[in-house]
Design a protein around this motif. Structure first.
Motif, PDB file in Angstrom:
ATOM      1  N   TYR A 165      57.934  22.378  71.052  1.00 22.96           N
ATOM      2  CA  TYR A 165      58.426  21.099  71.580  1.00 22.96           C
ATOM      3  C   TYR A 165      59.223  20.350  70.515  1.00 22.96           C
ATOM      4  O   TYR A 165      58.879  20.361  69.326  1.00 22.96           O
ATOM      5  CB  TYR A 165      57.260  20.234  72.071  1.00 22.96           C
ATOM      6  N   GLY A 166      60.310  19.703  70.976  1.00 20.10           N
ATOM      7  CA  GLY A 166      61.175  18.965  70.076  1.00 20.10           C
ATOM      8  C   GLY A 166      61.014  17.468  70.247  1.00 20.10           C
ATOM      9  O   GLY A 166      60.436  16.981  71.224  1.00 20.10           O
ATOM     10  N   LEU A 167      61.537  16.741  69.255  1.00 23.45           N
ATOM     11  CA  LEU A 167      61.503  15.287  69.261  1.00 23.45           C
ATOM     12  C   LEU A 167      62.941  14.791  69.328  1.00 23.45           C
ATOM     13  O   LEU A 167      63.721  14.982  68.393  1.00 23.45           O
ATOM     14  CB  LEU A 167      60.804  14.782  68.001  1.00 23.45           C
ATOM     15  N   GLY A 168      63.288  14.164  70.454  1.00 19.38           N
ATOM     16  CA  GLY A 168      64.672  13.813  70.721  1.00 19.38           C
ATOM     17  C   GLY A 168      64.986  12.348  70.519  1.00 19.38           C
ATOM     18  O   GLY A 168      64.272  11.470  71.011  1.00 19.38           O
ATOM     19  N   ALA A 169      66.072  12.083  69.790  1.00 22.34           N
ATOM     20  CA  ALA A 169      66.600  10.741  69.600  1.00 22.34           C
ATOM     21  C   ALA A 169      68.120  10.840  69.509  1.00 22.34           C
ATOM     22  O   ALA A 169      68.671  11.915  69.257  1.00 22.34           O
ATOM     23  CB  ALA A 169      66.034  10.106  68.330  1.00 22.34           C
ATOM     24  N   ASP A 170      68.786   9.717  69.691  1.00 18.76           N
ATOM     25  CA  ASP A 170      70.234   9.653  69.539  1.00 18.76           C
ATOM     26  C   ASP A 170      70.567   9.785  68.055  1.00 18.76           C
ATOM     27  O   ASP A 170      70.224   8.915  67.257  1.00 18.76           O
ATOM     28  CB  ASP A 170      70.740   8.314  70.075  1.00 18.76           C
ATOM     29  N   PRO A 171      71.246  10.871  67.648  1.00 23.78           N
ATOM     30  CA  PRO A 171      71.499  11.071  66.217  1.00 23.78           C
ATOM     31  C   PRO A 171      72.437  10.038  65.605  1.00 23.78           C
ATOM     32  O   PRO A 171      72.514   9.929  64.381  1.00 23.78           O
ATOM     33  CB  PRO A 171      72.107  12.478  66.163  1.00 23.78           C
ATOM     34  N   PHE A 172      73.148   9.281  66.452  1.00 25.91           N
ATOM     35  CA  PHE A 172      74.088   8.287  65.937  1.00 25.91           C
ATOM     36  C   PHE A 172      73.538   6.865  66.013  1.00 25.91           C
ATOM     37  O   PHE A 172      74.274   5.896  65.805  1.00 25.91           O
ATOM     38  CB  PHE A 172      75.416   8.395  66.698  1.00 25.91           C
ATOM     39  N   ASN A 173      72.245   6.748  66.303  1.00 26.76           N
ATOM     40  CA  ASN A 173      71.582   5.450  66.335  1.00 26.76           C
ATOM     41  C   ASN A 173      70.670   5.339  65.108  1.00 26.76           C
ATOM     42  O   ASN A 173      69.598   5.938  65.074  1.00 26.76           O
ATOM     43  CB  ASN A 173      70.767   5.302  67.623  1.00 26.76           C
ATOM     44  N   PRO A 174      71.067   4.572  64.075  1.00 29.97           N
ATOM     45  CA  PRO A 174      70.284   4.517  62.834  1.00 29.97           C
ATOM     46  C   PRO A 174      68.844   4.076  63.045  1.00 29.97           C
ATOM     47  O   PRO A 174      67.930   4.601  62.391  1.00 29.97           O
ATOM     48  CB  PRO A 174      71.054   3.501  61.976  1.00 29.97           C
ATOM     49  N   ARG A 175      68.606   3.135  63.943  1.00 31.47           N
ATOM     50  CA  ARG A 175      67.244   2.647  64.161  1.00 31.47           C
ATOM     51  C   ARG A 175      66.387   3.725  64.827  1.00 31.47           C
ATOM     52  O   ARG A 175      65.191   3.860  64.519  1.00 31.47           O
ATOM     53  CB  ARG A 175      67.271   1.377  65.005  1.00 31.47           C
ATOM     54  N   ALA A 176      66.997   4.499  65.724  1.00 32.49           N
ATOM     55  CA  ALA A 176      66.258   5.592  66.364  1.00 32.49           C
ATOM     56  C   ALA A 176      65.888   6.667  65.347  1.00 32.49           C
ATOM     57  O   ALA A 176      64.772   7.210  65.374  1.00 32.49           O
ATOM     58  CB  ALA A 176      67.092   6.195  67.493  1.00 32.49           C
TER      59      ALA A 176
ATOM     60  N   SER B  26      66.448  17.492  67.189  1.00 33.66           N
ATOM     61  CA  SER B  26      65.549  18.547  67.642  1.00 33.66           C
ATOM     62  C   SER B  26      64.541  18.949  66.576  1.00 33.66           C
ATOM     63  O   SER B  26      64.204  20.114  66.450  1.00 33.66           O
ATOM     64  CB  SER B  26      66.352  19.780  68.076  1.00 33.66           C
ATOM     65  N   THR B  27      64.077  17.973  65.802  1.00 37.81           N
ATOM     66  CA  THR B  27      62.980  18.281  64.898  1.00 37.81           C
ATOM     67  C   THR B  27      61.714  18.531  65.714  1.00 37.81           C
ATOM     68  O   THR B  27      61.582  18.041  66.834  1.00 37.81           O
ATOM     69  CB  THR B  27      62.769  17.110  63.904  1.00 37.81           C
ATOM     70  N   SER B  28      60.800  19.320  65.177  1.00 41.31           N
ATOM     71  CA  SER B  28      59.590  19.652  65.940  1.00 41.31           C
ATOM     72  C   SER B  28      58.726  18.415  66.165  1.00 41.31           C
ATOM     73  O   SER B  28      58.666  17.511  65.327  1.00 41.31           O
ATOM     74  CB  SER B  28      58.778  20.731  65.210  1.00 41.31           C
ATOM     75  N   ALA B  29      58.068  18.385  67.313  1.00 43.91           N
ATOM     76  CA  ALA B  29      57.272  17.220  67.719  1.00 43.91           C
ATOM     77  C   ALA B  29      55.866  17.315  67.131  1.00 43.91           C
ATOM     78  O   ALA B  29      54.914  17.741  67.792  1.00 43.91           O
ATOM     79  CB  ALA B  29      57.221  17.123  69.241  1.00 43.91           C
ATOM     80  N   ASN B  30      55.736  16.924  65.873  1.00 40.22           N
ATOM     81  CA  ASN B  30      54.447  16.935  65.185  1.00 40.22           C
ATOM     82  C   ASN B  30      54.564  16.068  63.939  1.00 40.22           C
ATOM     83  O   ASN B  30      55.660  15.758  63.481  1.00 40.22           O
ATOM     84  CB  ASN B  30      54.047  18.362  64.784  1.00 40.22           C
ATOM     85  N   ARG B  31      53.427  15.689  63.398  1.00 40.02           N
ATOM     86  CA  ARG B  31      53.432  15.037  62.098  1.00 40.02           C
ATOM     87  C   ARG B  31      53.809  16.065  61.036  1.00 40.02           C
ATOM     88  O   ARG B  31      53.439  17.241  61.128  1.00 40.02           O
ATOM     89  CB  ARG B  31      52.042  14.461  61.790  1.00 40.02           C
TER      90      ARG B  31
ATOM     91  N   GLU C  22      51.892  19.405  59.734  1.00 37.93           N
ATOM     92  CA  GLU C  22      50.962  19.898  60.749  1.00 37.93           C
ATOM     93  C   GLU C  22      51.653  20.943  61.629  1.00 37.93           C
ATOM     94  O   GLU C  22      52.887  20.994  61.684  1.00 37.93           O
ATOM     95  CB  GLU C  22      50.444  18.736  61.592  1.00 37.93           C
ATOM     96  N   PRO C  23      50.890  21.770  62.342  1.00 37.27           N
ATOM     97  CA  PRO C  23      51.511  22.789  63.200  1.00 37.27           C
ATOM     98  C   PRO C  23      52.365  22.156  64.294  1.00 37.27           C
ATOM     99  O   PRO C  23      52.028  21.081  64.808  1.00 37.27           O
ATOM    100  CB  PRO C  23      50.301  23.523  63.806  1.00 37.27           C
ATOM    101  N   PRO C  24      53.480  22.793  64.656  1.00 40.13           N
ATOM    102  CA  PRO C  24      54.317  22.259  65.724  1.00 40.13           C
ATOM    103  C   PRO C  24      53.604  22.294  67.072  1.00 40.13           C
ATOM    104  O   PRO C  24      52.796  23.189  67.340  1.00 40.13           O
ATOM    105  CB  PRO C  24      55.536  23.184  65.727  1.00 40.13           C
ATOM    106  N   ALA C  25      53.881  21.309  67.896  1.00 33.96           N
ATOM    107  CA  ALA C  25      53.240  21.224  69.214  1.00 33.96           C
ATOM    108  C   ALA C  25      53.804  22.281  70.151  1.00 33.96           C
ATOM    109  O   ALA C  25      55.014  22.481  70.228  1.00 33.96           O
ATOM    110  CB  ALA C  25      53.452  19.832  69.796  1.00 33.96           C
ATOM    111  N   GLN C  26      52.908  22.923  70.894  1.00 37.43           N
ATOM    112  CA  GLN C  26      53.300  23.972  71.839  1.00 37.43           C
ATOM    113  C   GLN C  26      53.074  23.574  73.293  1.00 37.43           C
ATOM    114  O   GLN C  26      53.272  24.388  74.183  1.00 37.43           O
ATOM    115  CB  GLN C  26      52.540  25.264  71.528  1.00 37.43           C
ATOM    116  N   SER C  27      52.683  22.323  73.517  1.00 34.59           N
ATOM    117  CA  SER C  27      52.489  21.832  74.880  1.00 34.59           C
ATOM    118  C   SER C  27      52.635  20.323  74.879  1.00 34.59           C
ATOM    119  O   SER C  27      52.560  19.669  73.831  1.00 34.59           O
ATOM    120  CB  SER C  27      51.101  22.213  75.405  1.00 34.59           C
ATOM    121  N   ALA C  28      52.824  19.760  76.067  1.00 32.49           N
ATOM    122  CA  ALA C  28      52.913  18.302  76.189  1.00 32.49           C
ATOM    123  C   ALA C  28      51.618  17.644  75.728  1.00 32.49           C
ATOM    124  O   ALA C  28      51.639  16.559  75.131  1.00 32.49           O
ATOM    125  CB  ALA C  28      53.219  17.933  77.640  1.00 32.49           C
ATOM    126  N   GLN C  29      50.489  18.300  75.977  1.00 34.67           N
ATOM    127  CA  GLN C  29      49.201  17.750  75.577  1.00 34.67           C
ATOM    128  C   GLN C  29      49.083  17.681  74.053  1.00 34.67           C
ATOM    129  O   GLN C  29      48.552  16.708  73.505  1.00 34.67           O
ATOM    130  CB  GLN C  29      48.062  18.599  76.160  1.00 34.67           C
TER     131      GLN C  29
END
Length: 197
Positions: free
Chosen positions: A20-31, A124-129, A132-139
């Motif tokens: 799972y990835g972590l999505g934000a607008d790459p051109f929004n500095p605050r995001a 598209s960085t991995s959705a995890n701290r 820690e291991p990358p998340a493999q599910s929404a849970q």
């Protein structure tokens, strides 16, 4: 709904063909600042961007070497991230102190739908701290980052626990930075005699 959050500077987790990835607008500095804080990610680490395909490359890269075209034709869309020389207009926060940018064209239909509606790149960085291991599910995303996110798109469990393979082609040779879903032997048939490190 996910598009709305992203355009407003929010953070959305979504499935890819790897983790799972972590999505934000790459051109929004605050995001982007929010993304780094939520992951606890060091600022010297760059952020991978998803693109719709080669049509998104010109504003992001300063050149497309021949070896990149070979790899793109063979493995995009798919779990291959390529490191290019960055275009001067790419925000420095994404580059981790380097002059290169990491790009990937995902084959996952949900990721592709997001990009198609955004009409541009997405982080598209991995959705995890970090660490820690990358998340493999929404849970798993919810457990790791739920308090930091605006929305999680549940695409079911990941089909792979491996991240994308990361190759630096910024010097017009292929240097494997991280071996992931695409193995070295799978790459070698496309790169020799061009060179694989």
């Amino acid at each position: 709904k996910a598009i709305g959050y992203i355009k407003q500077g929010g953070l959305v987790s979504y499935p890819t063909e790897t983790v799972y990835g972590l999505g934000a607008d790459p051109f929004n500095p605050r995001a982007i600042e929010r993304l780094f804080v939520s992951k606890g990610r060091a600022s010297e680490k760059g952020i991978i961007l998803l693109v719709r395909g080669t049509e998104d490359l010109p504003p992001l890269v300063s050149e497309i070497p021949p070896i990149a075209e070979t790899l793109i034709n063979a493995f995009w869309p798919g779990p291959l991230t390529l490191i290019f020389k960055a275009h001067p207009h790419v925000p420095t926060a994404l580059l981790g102190g380097h002059n290169t940018v990491a790009l990937r064209h995902s084959s996952h239909p949900l990721a592709q739908q997001l990009l198609a509606q955004l009409k541009g790149p997405l982080t598209s960085t991995s959705a995890n701290r970090s660490g820690e291991p990358p998340a493999q599910s929404a849970q798993e995303v919810q457990a790791a980052l739920g308090n930091h996110l605006d929305l999680i798109l549940d695409g079911g469990p990941s089909s792979s626990s491996q991240p994308s393979t990361l190759i630096d082609i910024s010097q017009n040779k292929a240097v494997i930075v991280r071996e992931g879903c695409i193995l070295r032997q799978m790459l070698s048939r496309y790169l020799f005699p061009a060179g694989l490190v």
